[in-house]
Design an enzyme around this catalytic site. Structure first.
Site, mmCIF file in Angstrom:
data_model
loop_
_atom_site.group_PDB
_atom_site.id
_atom_site.type_symbol
_atom_site.label_atom_id
_atom_site.label_comp_id
_atom_site.label_asym_id
_atom_site.label_seq_id
_atom_site.Cartn_x
_atom_site.Cartn_y
_atom_site.Cartn_z
ATOM 1 N N CYS A 1 -7.931 1.716 4.722
ATOM 2 C CA CYS A 1 -6.483 1.338 4.790
ATOM 3 C C CYS A 1 -5.416 1.991 4.087
ATOM 4 O O CYS A 1 -4.480 1.773 4.533
ATOM 5 C CB CYS A 1 -6.438 -0.381 4.717
ATOM 6 S SG CYS A 1 -7.261 -1.040 3.138
ATOM 7 N N GLU B 1 -1.399 2.679 12.786
ATOM 8 C CA GLU B 1 -2.508 2.939 12.143
ATOM 9 C C GLU B 1 -3.491 3.168 13.350
ATOM 10 O O GLU B 1 -4.229 2.463 13.923
ATOM 11 C CB GLU B 1 -3.062 1.747 11.265
ATOM 12 C CG GLU B 1 -4.150 1.896 10.514
ATOM 13 C CD GLU B 1 -4.547 0.546 9.506
ATOM 14 O OE1 GLU B 1 -4.695 0.884 8.358
ATOM 15 O OE2 GLU B 1 -4.345 -0.649 10.046
#
Length: 474
Positions: free
Chosen positions: A280, A379
């Site tokens: 992440c 993302e």
């Protein structure tokens, strides 16, 4: 093929209330390697009831008792650390060396760190005039953990929660549950009292939602996508429980014009490609001076093309991504990058040459990416890097901050004072200057839609404590 069809509740391995079975898929072979049960609301209720019952006594244990308990867990974890690494490689595809040296290692590291923090942590009551300020464990915690760094994320929640006297129910990712099962076996072998730690396998709708909404849970700590984090918060809202979240990221890596471009780009590529891009905090947006784009593009191409992709049990730098769902998402976004006009430097859609089976992705570099391009905003969670040009330092800072995310950011410069000045202006929970390594005592967590609260080190302890004021105490 092995069966792991029981849950760990109240110190025993028990059958689910209503059996449902799910295959665990090895992403390198696309073949099932294990079966787990998927739990439901009734299983959650059993586990939360056990945790509530255990909290009464465990919350009153002494610091020394909890230190000894964590030391017993650490000893058992270390004894089975190689087994943990092998499970992580099998369930989510981390190359064996990465699984051993980083993935499995981090579980032990968080236990060790929590032990050291606990030895000196100030739980002491604080008198303020006639009022006493004290800190107490928050209660029963629900932990919902992801598949990308499975043991790391379990360790950084379980260790500090145990350290301060909380009890808990863990739901590991159903995509990569083998490491979570090992944690339960380790906890059991270490002699943790019944009900203090409970583990249920299941999916988000069946177990995650029930845990988040359960009135017997005092806190839910979730790591995963921002989309899923929104659902966790919604489910938790009616019972006003504390919600801690570590969510998505789209971290910028600002390479300033005085940096060694070749070295800075190479280190940035290495960070994004680590764990096949499934981190992440990966620096997925590389910002370089426009007049040095050619150098950056050449360095990124060389770095990416030096990486080998293949069997995670072999001598390869990158293994597969975790699942067919993830593979298809990445392919769609790579195609979108091409469609929107970014320069494809290397990689692209499809599997690497010679790999017909497994969820393998080509290390992919895009250059001349517009700041508002899809691949610069969403993302991707794969080995895909977007290189974005900028014309001034102020513009670079603006582009870096122009995102809904704020988990991490990176700055590279030959001038440390200049790097520090840029770092202060970045809206992110963690800023890494000149490829600094990890710090287990540094708080980890995000701004904006990257979450709330902090993990790691002494900052994690505060997440699991309530503050009480007793007036008229003196």
């Amino acid at each position: 093929m092995t069966d792991h069809l029981k849950f760990y509740i109240d110190g025993a391995w028990v059958d689910p209330v209503a059996p449902r079975v799910l295959d665990v898929i090895n992403p390198a072979t696309e073949q099932p390697i294990a079966r787990i049960s998927l739990g439901g609301a009734d299983d959650v209720d059993r586990a939360v009831t056990a945790a509530r019952r255990a909290f009464t006594s465990f919350s009153r244990t002494t610091r020394q008792e909890r230190i000894e308990l964590l030391e017993a867990i650490l000893a058992e974890y270390v004894r089975r650390q190689d087994e943990m690494a092998q499970a992580i490689t099998a369930e989510m595809g981390a190359p064996a060396a990465l699984a051993r040296k980083a993935q499995a290692f981090m579980g032990a590291a968080h236990l060790s760190t929590s032990i050291e923090v606990l030895k000196g942590y100030d739980f002491a009551d604080e008198p303020r005039g006639s009022t006493l300020i004290s800190r107490e464990p928050i209660g029963v915690c629900a932990f919902i953990t992801p598949w990308n760094w499975p043991s790391n994320q379990i360790g950084c929640k379980v260790a500090p929660a145990l350290a301060v006297g909380c009890t808990m129910v863990l739901k590991p990712s159903e995509v990569a549950p083998l490491s979570g099962l090992l944690w339960a076996e380790i906890i059991d072998a270490a002699g943790v009292p019944a009900g203090v730690f409970n583990m249920i396998n299941g999916d988000g709708p069946g177990v995650g939602a029930a845990l988040s909404a359960h009135p017997g849970v005092d806190m839910v700590s979730f790591t995963g996508s921002t989309r899923a984090g929104v659902e966790v918060a919604k489910n938790a809202a009616p019972t006003i429980k504390r919600v801690h979240q570590e969510l998505g990221g789209k971290s910028a890596n600002i390479i300033l014009d005085d940096a060694d471009i070749a070295a800075a780009v190479s280190s940035g590529v290495a960070r994004i490609m680590n764990n096949s891009g499934q981190s992440c905090n990966a620096p997925t947006r590389m910002l370089v001076p426009r007049h040095r784009m050619g150098e950056a593009q050449a360095a990124a191409k060389a770095a990416a093309e030096s990486l080998t992709v293949g069997d995670p049990n072999g001598d390869f730098a990158l293994g597969p991504v975790v699942s067919d769902v993830q593979w298809n998402k990445i392919q769609t976004l790579i195609a979108k990058g091409v469609e929107e006009g970014a320069t494809l430097v290397t990689g692209g859609v499809g599997r690497p040459e010679g790999l017909e089976v497994g969820y393998f992705v080509k290390p992919t570099i895009f250059a001349d990416v517009a700041p508002d391009a899809t691949i610069a905003r969403e993302e991707i969670f794969g080995p895909v890097l977007s290189i974005i040009p900028y014309d001034s330092e102020d513009e670079a800072i603006h582009i870096a901050n122009d995102t809904v995310y704020g988990l991490a950011a990176y700055v590279q410069s030959a001038d440390i004072d200049r790097a520090r000045n840029v770092a202060r202006q970045l809206r992110a929970g963690q800023v890494i200057i000149n490829s600094a390594g990890p710090d287990l005592m540094a708080p980890f967590g995000g701004y904006k839609q990257s979450g709330n609260g902090r993990e790691w080190g002494d900052h994690a302890f505060a997440e699991f404590l309530e503050v009480k004021a007793t007036l008229g105490y003196a």
